[in-house]
Motif scaffolding. Structure first.
Motif, PDB file in Angstrom:
ATOM      1  N   ARG A 127     -58.972 -14.769   5.235  1.00  0.00           N
ATOM      2  CA  ARG A 127     -59.603 -15.227   3.995  1.00  0.00           C
ATOM      3  C   ARG A 127     -59.763 -14.088   3.000  1.00  0.00           C
ATOM      4  O   ARG A 127     -59.422 -14.215   1.827  1.00  0.00           O
ATOM      5  N   ALA A 128     -60.282 -12.981   3.475  1.00  0.00           N
ATOM      6  CA  ALA A 128     -60.527 -11.846   2.584  1.00  0.00           C
ATOM      7  C   ALA A 128     -59.219 -11.274   2.060  1.00  0.00           C
ATOM      8  O   ALA A 128     -59.100 -10.979   0.861  1.00  0.00           O
ATOM      9  N   ALA A 129     -58.233 -11.123   2.928  1.00  0.00           N
ATOM     10  CA  ALA A 129     -56.942 -10.575   2.508  1.00  0.00           C
ATOM     11  C   ALA A 129     -56.292 -11.490   1.477  1.00  0.00           C
ATOM     12  O   ALA A 129     -55.734 -11.025   0.479  1.00  0.00           O
ATOM     13  N   ARG A 130     -56.356 -12.785   1.694  1.00  0.00           N
ATOM     14  CA  ARG A 130     -55.767 -13.745   0.751  1.00  0.00           C
ATOM     15  C   ARG A 130     -56.485 -13.685  -0.595  1.00  0.00           C
ATOM     16  O   ARG A 130     -55.849 -13.692  -1.649  1.00  0.00           O
ATOM     17  N   ALA A 131     -57.810 -13.627  -0.563  1.00  0.00           N
ATOM     18  CA  ALA A 131     -58.570 -13.572  -1.815  1.00  0.00           C
ATOM     19  C   ALA A 131     -58.294 -12.279  -2.575  1.00  0.00           C
ATOM     20  O   ALA A 131     -58.110 -12.295  -3.789  1.00  0.00           O
ATOM     21  N   LEU A 132     -58.252 -11.172  -1.867  1.00  0.00           N
ATOM     22  CA  LEU A 132     -58.053  -9.886  -2.540  1.00  0.00           C
ATOM     23  C   LEU A 132     -56.652  -9.760  -3.132  1.00  0.00           C
ATOM     24  O   LEU A 132     -56.490  -9.206  -4.212  1.00  0.00           O
ATOM     25  N   THR A 133     -55.655 -10.272  -2.432  1.00  0.00           N
ATOM     26  CA  THR A 133     -54.287 -10.111  -2.924  1.00  0.00           C
ATOM     27  C   THR A 133     -53.897 -11.213  -3.905  1.00  0.00           C
ATOM     28  O   THR A 133     -53.301 -10.932  -4.940  1.00  0.00           O
ATOM     29  N   ALA A 134     -54.232 -12.451  -3.613  1.00  0.00           N
ATOM     30  CA  ALA A 134     -53.806 -13.559  -4.469  1.00  0.00           C
ATOM     31  C   ALA A 134     -54.700 -13.735  -5.685  1.00  0.00           C
ATOM     32  O   ALA A 134     -54.208 -13.988  -6.783  1.00  0.00           O
ATOM     33  N   VAL A 135     -55.989 -13.608  -5.502  1.00  0.00           N
ATOM     34  CA  VAL A 135     -56.914 -13.864  -6.603  1.00  0.00           C
ATOM     35  C   VAL A 135     -57.186 -12.594  -7.406  1.00  0.00           C
ATOM     36  O   VAL A 135     -57.109 -12.594  -8.631  1.00  0.00           O
ATOM     37  N   SER A 136     -57.488 -11.510  -6.713  1.00  0.00           N
ATOM     38  CA  SER A 136     -57.811 -10.266  -7.409  1.00  0.00           C
ATOM     39  C   SER A 136     -56.580  -9.467  -7.786  1.00  0.00           C
ATOM     40  O   SER A 136     -56.668  -8.533  -8.573  1.00  0.00           O
ATOM     41  N   GLY A 137     -55.440  -9.795  -7.190  1.00  0.00           N
ATOM     42  CA  GLY A 137     -54.207  -9.119  -7.544  1.00  0.00           C
ATOM     43  C   GLY A 137     -54.072  -7.707  -7.010  1.00  0.00           C
ATOM     44  O   GLY A 137     -53.313  -6.913  -7.538  1.00  0.00           O
ATOM     45  N   LEU A 138     -54.816  -7.399  -5.956  1.00  0.00           N
ATOM     46  CA  LEU A 138     -54.723  -6.063  -5.377  1.00  0.00           C
ATOM     47  C   LEU A 138     -53.469  -5.930  -4.532  1.00  0.00           C
ATOM     48  O   LEU A 138     -53.013  -6.893  -3.925  1.00  0.00           O
ATOM     49  N   ALA A 139     -52.946  -4.726  -4.482  1.00  0.00           N
ATOM     50  CA  ALA A 139     -51.853  -4.425  -3.563  1.00  0.00           C
ATOM     51  C   ALA A 139     -52.429  -4.386  -2.155  1.00  0.00           C
ATOM     52  O   ALA A 139     -53.639  -4.217  -1.968  1.00  0.00           O
ATOM     53  N   SER A 140     -51.569  -4.536  -1.159  1.00  0.00           N
ATOM     54  CA  SER A 140     -52.063  -4.570   0.222  1.00  0.00           C
ATOM     55  C   SER A 140     -52.766  -3.267   0.599  1.00  0.00           C
ATOM     56  O   SER A 140     -53.715  -3.282   1.381  1.00  0.00           O
ATOM     57  N   GLU A 141     -52.336  -2.135   0.023  1.00  0.00           N
ATOM     58  CA  GLU A 141     -52.982  -0.856   0.329  1.00  0.00           C
ATOM     59  C   GLU A 141     -54.421  -0.835  -0.202  1.00  0.00           C
ATOM     60  O   GLU A 141     -55.328  -0.365   0.481  1.00  0.00           O
ATOM     61  N   GLU A 142     -54.617  -1.348  -1.423  1.00  0.00           N
ATOM     62  CA  GLU A 142     -55.964  -1.400  -1.995  1.00  0.00           C
ATOM     63  C   GLU A 142     -56.845  -2.383  -1.229  1.00  0.00           C
ATOM     64  O   GLU A 142     -58.015  -2.110  -0.976  1.00  0.00           O
ATOM     65  N   ALA A 143     -56.289  -3.529  -0.874  1.00  0.00           N
ATOM     66  CA  ALA A 143     -57.051  -4.507  -0.099  1.00  0.00           C
ATOM     67  C   ALA A 143     -57.417  -3.927   1.269  1.00  0.00           C
ATOM     68  O   ALA A 143     -58.522  -4.149   1.765  1.00  0.00           O
ATOM     69  N   ALA A 144     -56.504  -3.174   1.865  1.00  0.00           N
ATOM     70  CA  ALA A 144     -56.776  -2.554   3.159  1.00  0.00           C
ATOM     71  C   ALA A 144     -57.936  -1.580   3.056  1.00  0.00           C
ATOM     72  O   ALA A 144     -58.813  -1.545   3.933  1.00  0.00           O
ATOM     73  N   THR A 145     -57.967  -0.793   1.995  1.00  0.00           N
ATOM     74  CA  THR A 145     -59.075   0.148   1.799  1.00  0.00           C
ATOM     75  C   THR A 145     -60.384  -0.606   1.677  1.00  0.00           C
ATOM     76  O   THR A 145     -61.391  -0.228   2.285  1.00  0.00           O
ATOM     77  N   THR A 146     -60.375  -1.680   0.921  1.00  0.00           N
ATOM     78  CA  THR A 146     -61.581  -2.482   0.728  1.00  0.00           C
ATOM     79  C   THR A 146     -62.061  -3.101   2.037  1.00  0.00           C
ATOM     80  O   THR A 146     -63.257  -3.147   2.313  1.00  0.00           O
ATOM     81  N   LEU A 147     -61.123  -3.553   2.854  1.00  0.00           N
ATOM     82  CA  LEU A 147     -61.464  -4.235   4.099  1.00  0.00           C
ATOM     83  C   LEU A 147     -61.620  -3.285   5.285  1.00  0.00           C
ATOM     84  O   LEU A 147     -61.982  -3.719   6.371  1.00  0.00           O
ATOM     85  N   GLY A 148     -61.301  -2.027   5.088  1.00  0.00           N
ATOM     86  CA  GLY A 148     -61.443  -1.058   6.171  1.00  0.00           C
ATOM     87  C   GLY A 148     -60.394  -1.217   7.251  1.00  0.00           C
ATOM     88  O   GLY A 148     -60.696  -1.056   8.439  1.00  0.00           O
ATOM     89  N   THR A 149     -59.175  -1.528   6.856  1.00  0.00           N
ATOM     90  CA  THR A 149     -58.090  -1.705   7.815  1.00  0.00           C
ATOM     91  C   THR A 149     -56.828  -1.077   7.233  1.00  0.00           C
ATOM     92  O   THR A 149     -56.887  -0.397   6.218  1.00  0.00           O
ATOM     93  N   ILE A 150     -55.696  -1.311   7.854  1.00  0.00           N
ATOM     94  CA  ILE A 150     -54.437  -0.750   7.365  1.00  0.00           C
ATOM     95  C   ILE A 150     -53.679  -1.812   6.575  1.00  0.00           C
ATOM     96  O   ILE A 150     -53.899  -3.016   6.742  1.00  0.00           O
TER      97      ILE A 150
END
Length: 168
Positions: A127-150
């Motif tokens: 859910r969080a990855a989908r929201a961050l990438t699809a809605v917020s438009g973050l790259a996977s690297e930025e979303a990973a930093t936000t979520l504390g993962t790779i």
């Protein structure tokens, strides 16, 4: 993107520098933070409150923030946690008060239940990855930093989420 140039080692930034850094962060980061909050709450007013609270917390911590680094991941993480806390409060409230009425017509209610059920089948990371990438438009690297993962975990979670939602 860094908000201010790195400070000289041992030198604390002045109040004016911190205020400028905060103002610049606000201008650059308000929209992504608001979009994340809106994606999590599906409520414009609640999203505004969450975004405002995230920035209020940033302001309160302005002396301890490393302004040479992007503050967007910190803000998005804070907004996500605030939205999660809001959901928990609402869930407790709904458990206490079953007599709340809804203004949705039956078709809207059925669609909402379908969407809710589809998202309910997603893991919190999906859910969080989908929201961050699809809605917020973050790259996977930025979303990973936000979520504390790779970033590979984020890309995988987005793929799984997309597949599950398409099947629903």
């Amino acid at each position: 993107m860094p908000i201010v140039a790195p400070a000289v080692r041992g030198a604390a930034p002045t109040a004016q520098v911190l205020e400028h850094a905060f103002e610049r962060a606000y201008v650059e980061c308000w929209t992504p933070v608001f979009r994340l909050a809106l994606a999590w709450t599906n409520d414009w007013a609640a999203a505004e409150e969450i975004a405002q609270e995230a920035f209020a917390r940033l302001w309160a911590r302005r002396d301890s923030i490393d302004w040479s680094q992007s503050v967007l991941p910190w803000l998005l993480t804070t907004a996500r946690r605030l939205a999660t806390d809001r959901f928990r409060r609402l869930r407790r409230l709904m458990g206490q008060s079953r007599s709340l009425s809804t203004t949705l017509d039956l078709d809207q209610h059925a669609r909402w239940l379908d969407v809710r059920a589809a998202f309910g089948r997603l893991s919190p990371l999906e859910r969080a990855a989908r929201a961050l990438t699809a809605v917020s438009g973050l790259a996977s690297e930025e979303a990973a930093t936000t979520l504390g993962t790779i970033s590979a975990a984020v890309r995988s979670a987005v793929f799984r989420a997309r597949r599950k939602l398409e099947e629903a």
